[in-house]
Design an enzyme around this catalytic site. Structure first.
Site, PDB file in Angstrom:
ATOM      1  N   GLU A 206      76.109  53.306  45.723  1.00 30.78           N
ATOM      2  CA  GLU A 206      75.286  54.137  44.848  1.00 30.78           C
ATOM      3  C   GLU A 206      74.600  55.312  45.537  1.00 30.78           C
ATOM      4  OE1 GLU A 206      75.125  53.968  41.557  1.00 30.78           O
ATOM      5  OE2 GLU A 206      76.611  52.362  41.634  1.00 30.78           O
ATOM      6  N   SER A 482      45.959  -1.564  17.547  1.00 28.94           N
ATOM      7  CA  SER A 482      45.222  -2.297  18.584  1.00 28.94           C
ATOM      8  C   SER A 482      44.970  -1.497  19.854  1.00 28.94           C
ATOM      9  CB  SER A 482      45.979  -3.577  18.935  1.00 28.94           C
ATOM     10  OG  SER A 482      46.035  -4.449  17.817  1.00 28.94           O
TER      11      SER A 482
END
Length: 787
Positions: A206, A482
């Site tokens: 690039e 319970s």
């Protein structure tokens, strides 16, 4: 004659005037040109000055725009949510099977020889892991080779790059990225975390003069123009990497002269303001590299995961070449749609890498012969733990604003992949076998927490793994049955002057009236009455009537206060039915309720998030431990003692063979008509809350012991239960109690038992009260032949 003379005079005057005009013209033309040139010069100079001044002002504007974004919040970056940082210390418990599962989930690759980050190798007693680079909160730590030696399920030795150490840590699992409104997905990576080979290749392809130009490269433009003219088409771009960064970060993709001018100016500004490394790192994270349906793929970090399911550090040469090739045109070189184009572009990059000696000949030949090793499907798999992520998102919204969540923060949680996988495996294997007739309608929720820290280790909100809908663990409010009883007995045990484990409680038929005059007649589960029972036996056997009698004796307000002390935040309507669990709570709330019981009376806030770190490594929020004694240590110990007896001789006694030789504690819970099956259990580290029921609230045909307990036991078997080691408080001792009257005695007798009790102010009796002799039933032989 006069007219003729006049005519001659006029003609002469015209001739003279013409001659004079020509003379004037000859004299004034050079001056006029000079004046025009002088005027033009000054006009040009003024216009140039104005243009420069305007350009200067415009550059200041662009400079402010560049600095505002580059030095502020550059991107709306997803929130990265991580699991727990795995820490290993010499002597701690570890099985290589669990380690392998954890590494595989974190996308480590099992190999024979470990050579690069993201790989691991296992033998019967050793694990070698090449840890990836990671920022644990104090800067990025470079990749390192970890060695763990294991003997008999425990860590014998640890090595960091062949140097012996006492502790190691492994980077956590990335659970998910929470996308911002922009739908731009990124995985931010530092320049140090990017492989050198990838950086060298990127600059080669690039912008090979990146470190030598000032943002704009005239030579590069001319070279690109020449190559394009020769090829007859656009084969090379003239933009520098800095210009590409400007185009991606600040500008649109419109091909206009005005945009190109802005691009050049802003590139120069970036080069002036920031270092080359800063610009390169920004480019690595900004460049557009693909599209995942509605979401753009930005940056090499995310591209590595999108295309290959790997971290950027784990890419091989051909994968680096393919991603770098995507920079030119992610749509044109889409590997799923156009694989031939992509391979051709990749091989071109590989050839240049070889020519510039970034690759050896052997590496090049292997790379160009390799197929595209992309993921099979474009669609990224949905994250697997949506129930846990729902909890994370809820907590995150309380700690950070929406704006702060878009700045690339990292969230560290207490999530354990091994515990989560074990939960899901337990549900998959056990749920459908519990009740064949209603298996399809059964639903489940489970919460696993470290009760010492309050961290939620794993969470399941339904039987379907990966389902992101209604989260029953967080939002399903169900009657708890319970499970409330320990809170009732806690209220009694905190009043040790009046109550202890041997205190006798009435177990006879009772009738209570509600405020509207309706009669309430509670019954024990088995329908029997025992006259009087010891407090400990009432809890161990989960008897309803003694619990109601005890709660009424204490006062409903005192019971409600005990429930709040344990960590329940909501208001409680005080009525007798609450003593048997006529309260609706979520599994998450129940889990919170039992933390002080399991944690020696210390309360800790249940939480998923431990720490939130900014993109710059600053801690934005951190969980602060309460470390607060919310109930007394003696009451917590006596309650824990009783809940341990529940698992050995009470309603959860099947755990004696389901978890053989393991000491655990817990409580079953079953609601009316068997609509809800509950179990809360804990060992020496983990607290597990399990609920099974149906969304339509129909009976499940399961009790707490036949349903939820089974899942708890299987999970503990998979993860390896650690036997409970309770610490006896200084004020608690083993005391002998008379079974008949429940009073402490000094001498042993047949009708007595040893129970832990608070000895402060305890009054002893000298002798046991003898139990009446029971008449012995005669056998049929005795009835015929006599004694």
């Amino acid at each position: 004659m006069t007219a003729k003379k006049t005519s001659k005079t006029t003609s002469k005057n015209q001739k003279n005037n013409k001659s004079s005009a020509e003379k004037v013209t000859e004299e004034t033309t050079p001056s006029r040109v000079k004046r025009m040139l002088r005027w033009s010069f000054w006009l040009f100079l003024k216009m140039s000055f104005i243009a420069v001044f305007v350009l200067f002002l415009y550059s200041i504007y662009l400079d402010g725009k560049v600095r505002d974004k580059f030095e502020g919040q550059r991107w709306q970056v997803p929130v990265q949510v991580f699991g727990a940082i795995e820490k290993y210390t010499v002597g701690s418990k570890l099985t290589l099977t669990n380690l392998r599962a954890s590494l595989s989930a974190n996308r480590y690759k099992k190999v024979t020889h470990v050579e690069r980050p993201g790989e691991f190798a296992l033998s019967k007693s050793r694990a070698i892991i090449y840890r990836r680079a990671f920022d644990f909160g104090a800067g990025v730590e470079a990749p390192a080779k970890l060695t763990i030696d294991v003997t008999n399920g425990k860590i014998k030795a640890l090595y960091l790059d062949d140097e012996k150490v006492a502790q190691l840590r492994l980077e956590p699992l990335l659970l998910d990225r929470i996308l911002p409104e922009s739908k731009e997905d990124r995985v931010l990576v530092s320049l140090q975390a990017v492989p050198t080979k990838l950086l060298d290749t990127l600059l080669l392809i690039e912008d090979r003069n990146f470190y030598f130009h000032y943002g704009v490269s005239p030579i590069g433009i001319l070279r690109a123009l020449y190559q394009n003219l020769i090829a007859g088409r656009t084969v090379q771009g003239g933009s520098t990497l800095t210009q590409q960064l400007v185009k991606n970060m600040f500008l649109t993709r419109d091909k206009t002269l005005w945009r190109k001018a802005n691009e050049a100016i802003m590139a120069l500004i970036l080069e002036y303001r920031y270092s080359k490394d800063q610009l390169l790192e920004a480019y690595i994270n900004e460049v557009y590299l693909g599209q995942h349906y509605a979401n753009g793929i930005y940056g090499f970090g995310l591209a590595a995961e999108f295309y290959f399911g790997k971290s950027i550090q784990s890419l091989n040469a051909e994968q680096m070449a393919m991603i770098i090739g995507q920079v030119k045109g992610p749509s044109y070189y889409d590997p799923w749609r156009f694989p031939e184009r992509t391979i051709k572009r990749r091989d071109l990059v590989l050839r240049l890498m070889y020519q510039k000696e970034i690759l050896s000949q052997q590496e090049f030949e292997h790379a160009v012969e390799s197929p595209l090793s992309i993921r099979k499907k474009r669609r990224v798999k949905q994250q697997k733990f949506p129930a846990y992520l729902q909890l994370v998102k809820a907590e995150l919204s309380r700690h950070l604003s929406e704006y702060q969540q878009q700045s690339g923060v990292r969230v560290f949680t207490g999530f354990s992949i091994n515990h989560q996988l074990a939960l899901q495996a337990t549900i998959n294997e056990k749920l459908t076998t519990l009740a064949q007739e209603s298996a399809e309608q059964l639903q489940v929720a489970m919460v696993v927490s470290d009760f010492k820290s309050g961290e939620i280790r794993a969470l399941v909100g339904g039987k379907e793994a990966g389902y992101a809908g209604f989260n029953r663990a967080l939002h399903a409010k169900r009657p708890i049955g319970s499970l409330i009883k320990p809170a009732v007995f806690l209220a009694a045990l905190e009043r040790y002057q009046r109550f202890n484990l041997a205190t006798l409680i009435e177990d006879k038929e009772i009738t209570l009236s509600s405020e509207d005059g309706q009669a309430w007649r509670p019954k024990n589960y088995d329908g029997k009455y025992r006259g009087k029972v010891h407090l400990v036996d009432a809890l161990v056997s989960s008897l309803n009537i003694p619990t109601v009698n005890l709660g009424m004796q204490l006062g409903l307000d005192n019971v409600a206060q005990a429930i709040h002390l344990l960590g329940y935040q909501e208001d409680i309507v005080t009525r007798p039915s609450m003593l048997l669990g006529a309260l609706n709570m979520s599994p998450m709330e129940i889990n919170q309720l039992y933390i002080p019981i399991a944690n020696n009376g210390k309360g800790e806030k249940s939480h998923a998030i431990d720490r939130i770190v900014s993109a710059r490594g600053e801690t934005l929020w951190q969980f602060e431990a309460l470390d607060q004694q919310v109930i007394s240590t003696q009451a917590a110990y006596l309650l824990d003692f009783s809940l341990n007896k529940v698992t050995t001789s009470g309603t959860a006694r099947s755990l004696t063979w389901r978890l053989k030789d393991k000491v655990v504690a817990g409580k079953t819970g079953t609601t009316n008509d068997l609509r809800d099956s509950w179990f809360v259990g804990y060992d020496n580290q983990l607290l597990v809350t399990t609920w099974i029921g149906r969304d339509d609230n129909k009976p499940t045909k399961l009790t707490g012991s036949s349903g939820a307990l089974v899942l708890f036991a299987d999970f503990m078997t998979k993860t390896g239960a650690i036997s409970r080691q309770a610490n006896i408080p200084a004020s608690v001792e083993l005391v002998r109690f008379d079974n008949k009257n429940g009073r402490p005695v000094t001498q042993a007798c047949d009708n007595s038992q040893l129970l832990p009790a608070v000895t402060t102010g305890l009054l002893y009796e000298a002798d046991c009260e003898e139990a009446p002799l029971k008449s012995k039933k005669k056998s049929w032989l005795e009835k015929i032949f006599g004694d």
